[in-house]
Design a protein around this motif. Sequence first.
Motif, mmCIF file in Angstrom:
data_model
loop_
_atom_site.group_PDB
_atom_site.id
_atom_site.type_symbol
_atom_site.label_atom_id
_atom_site.label_comp_id
_atom_site.label_asym_id
_atom_site.label_seq_id
_atom_site.Cartn_x
_atom_site.Cartn_y
_atom_site.Cartn_z
ATOM 1 N N GLY A 210 -10.485 3.800 -18.151
ATOM 2 C CA GLY A 210 -10.996 3.855 -16.795
ATOM 3 C C GLY A 210 -11.061 2.498 -16.128
ATOM 4 O O GLY A 210 -11.527 2.383 -14.987
ATOM 5 N N ASP A 211 -10.617 1.453 -16.817
ATOM 6 C CA ASP A 211 -10.625 0.103 -16.260
ATOM 7 C C ASP A 211 -9.390 -0.119 -15.385
ATOM 8 O O ASP A 211 -8.294 0.347 -15.715
ATOM 9 N N VAL A 212 -9.562 -0.822 -14.281
ATOM 10 C CA VAL A 212 -8.430 -1.147 -13.411
ATOM 11 C C VAL A 212 -7.591 -2.234 -14.069
ATOM 12 O O VAL A 212 -8.094 -3.301 -14.419
ATOM 13 N N VAL A 213 -6.312 -1.948 -14.256
ATOM 14 C CA VAL A 213 -5.411 -2.892 -14.933
ATOM 15 C C VAL A 213 -4.281 -3.364 -14.026
ATOM 16 O O VAL A 213 -3.535 -4.274 -14.391
ATOM 17 N N ALA A 214 -4.143 -2.749 -12.859
ATOM 18 C CA ALA A 214 -3.060 -3.118 -11.945
ATOM 19 C C ALA A 214 -3.385 -2.596 -10.552
ATOM 20 O O ALA A 214 -4.331 -1.825 -10.361
ATOM 21 N N ALA A 215 -2.579 -3.030 -9.592
ATOM 22 C CA ALA A 215 -2.703 -2.543 -8.220
ATOM 23 C C ALA A 215 -1.312 -2.213 -7.697
ATOM 24 O O ALA A 215 -0.355 -2.971 -7.915
ATOM 25 N N LEU A 216 -1.217 -1.083 -7.029
ATOM 26 C CA LEU A 216 0.029 -0.616 -6.433
ATOM 27 C C LEU A 216 -0.061 -0.846 -4.931
ATOM 28 O O LEU A 216 -1.023 -0.394 -4.297
ATOM 29 N N GLY A 217 0.905 -1.572 -4.353
ATOM 30 C CA GLY A 217 0.760 -1.941 -2.956
ATOM 31 C C GLY A 217 2.009 -1.827 -2.120
ATOM 32 O O GLY A 217 3.130 -1.744 -2.628
ATOM 33 N N ILE A 218 1.794 -1.813 -0.800
ATOM 34 C CA ILE A 218 2.854 -1.817 0.209
ATOM 35 C C ILE A 218 2.625 -3.017 1.115
ATOM 36 O O ILE A 218 1.487 -3.338 1.460
ATOM 37 N N SER A 219 3.700 -3.679 1.527
ATOM 38 C CA SER A 219 3.570 -4.759 2.506
ATOM 39 C C SER A 219 4.695 -4.665 3.516
ATOM 40 O O SER A 219 5.769 -4.121 3.225
ATOM 41 N N GLY A 220 4.433 -5.191 4.724
ATOM 42 C CA GLY A 220 5.443 -5.153 5.769
ATOM 43 C C GLY A 220 4.941 -5.802 7.038
ATOM 44 O O GLY A 220 3.781 -6.274 7.099
ATOM 45 N N PRO A 221 5.749 -5.847 8.065
ATOM 46 C CA PRO A 221 5.351 -6.457 9.332
ATOM 47 C C PRO A 221 4.144 -5.747 9.939
ATOM 48 O O PRO A 221 4.090 -4.507 9.956
ATOM 49 N N THR A 222 3.199 -6.513 10.436
ATOM 50 C CA THR A 222 1.994 -5.945 11.031
ATOM 51 C C THR A 222 2.336 -4.985 12.171
ATOM 52 O O THR A 222 1.729 -3.914 12.303
ATOM 53 N N ALA A 223 3.318 -5.333 12.979
ATOM 54 C CA ALA A 223 3.676 -4.500 14.120
ATOM 55 C C ALA A 223 4.098 -3.097 13.690
ATOM 56 O O ALA A 223 3.905 -2.134 14.433
ATOM 57 N N ARG A 224 4.656 -2.979 12.523
ATOM 58 C CA ARG A 224 5.109 -1.677 12.037
ATOM 59 C C ARG A 224 4.087 -1.004 11.133
ATOM 60 O O ARG A 224 3.973 0.227 11.093
#
Length: 256
Positions: A210-224
């Motif tokens: 149950g411990d957090v071992v990673a993070a799944l993320g999205i990144s991109g231009p703020t305008a979009r």
Amino acid sequence: MSDTTTASGTQAVDRAALLVSTVVEADTPLAFAEIAEECGLPKSTTSRLLTALERTELLERDPSGAYVAGPLFWRYASRFDPFTELSQLALPTLEAVGEATGETVTLGMPRGDDVVHVAQVDSRFHLGTRDWTQVQVPSHASALGKVLFAYAALPLPDGPLEQLTEQTRVQVAALRADLDGCRRRGYATTVDELELGLSAVAAPVRDHHGDVVAALGISGPTARLQSHLAAHGRLLKNQAEQLTELLVHRRKAGVA
């Protein structure tokens, strides 16, 4: 067993070992003909042994049909390198998120006081983001880092933070408030905090404890991206939970 049979069996093992070492130590995947020529073996013998080595997962073929080290090597390596194991396991999840959003998708894991980007699927848009696996990002200005801070996978800094833009949280109290929101929603966001014009969102991945071992993320231009942060956050939360279930299942099955 006769001496002749023993010698024949030993020769087969020696030849199979030669094939494995030739493929594993090669700088690039090797085609069948290249392996046979480099090892100096008849093509019929090479074919028979390669089939057996594929069956036992010591070797496998890539999409072009060339031979590379097989899954057995990667499973062995992952016993000692959690970054390799999780990045390979998570790749279908990253691809699914990338297909759904079109944005750059990354997986981050804690190493010491930093976030390490261990896997990435690139944006389908012409205006996307860079290869984050080659970049060291200050954790307090990263959605991945905020997730790891929020669930104590990274130690929270206790002093003033580096100001990268006017939107960067430079006071620990402000960062703590942001992390409270992350825990309530189940995902973290950044808008123009690392770079002006860059936004991101990330959700936690947990292990069998149950411990957090990673993070799944999205990144991109703020305008979009900015108007879609909540929707993308919910998507990431769902996909991260599925990845967590996969990790738990593999652990129970004794794979990891």
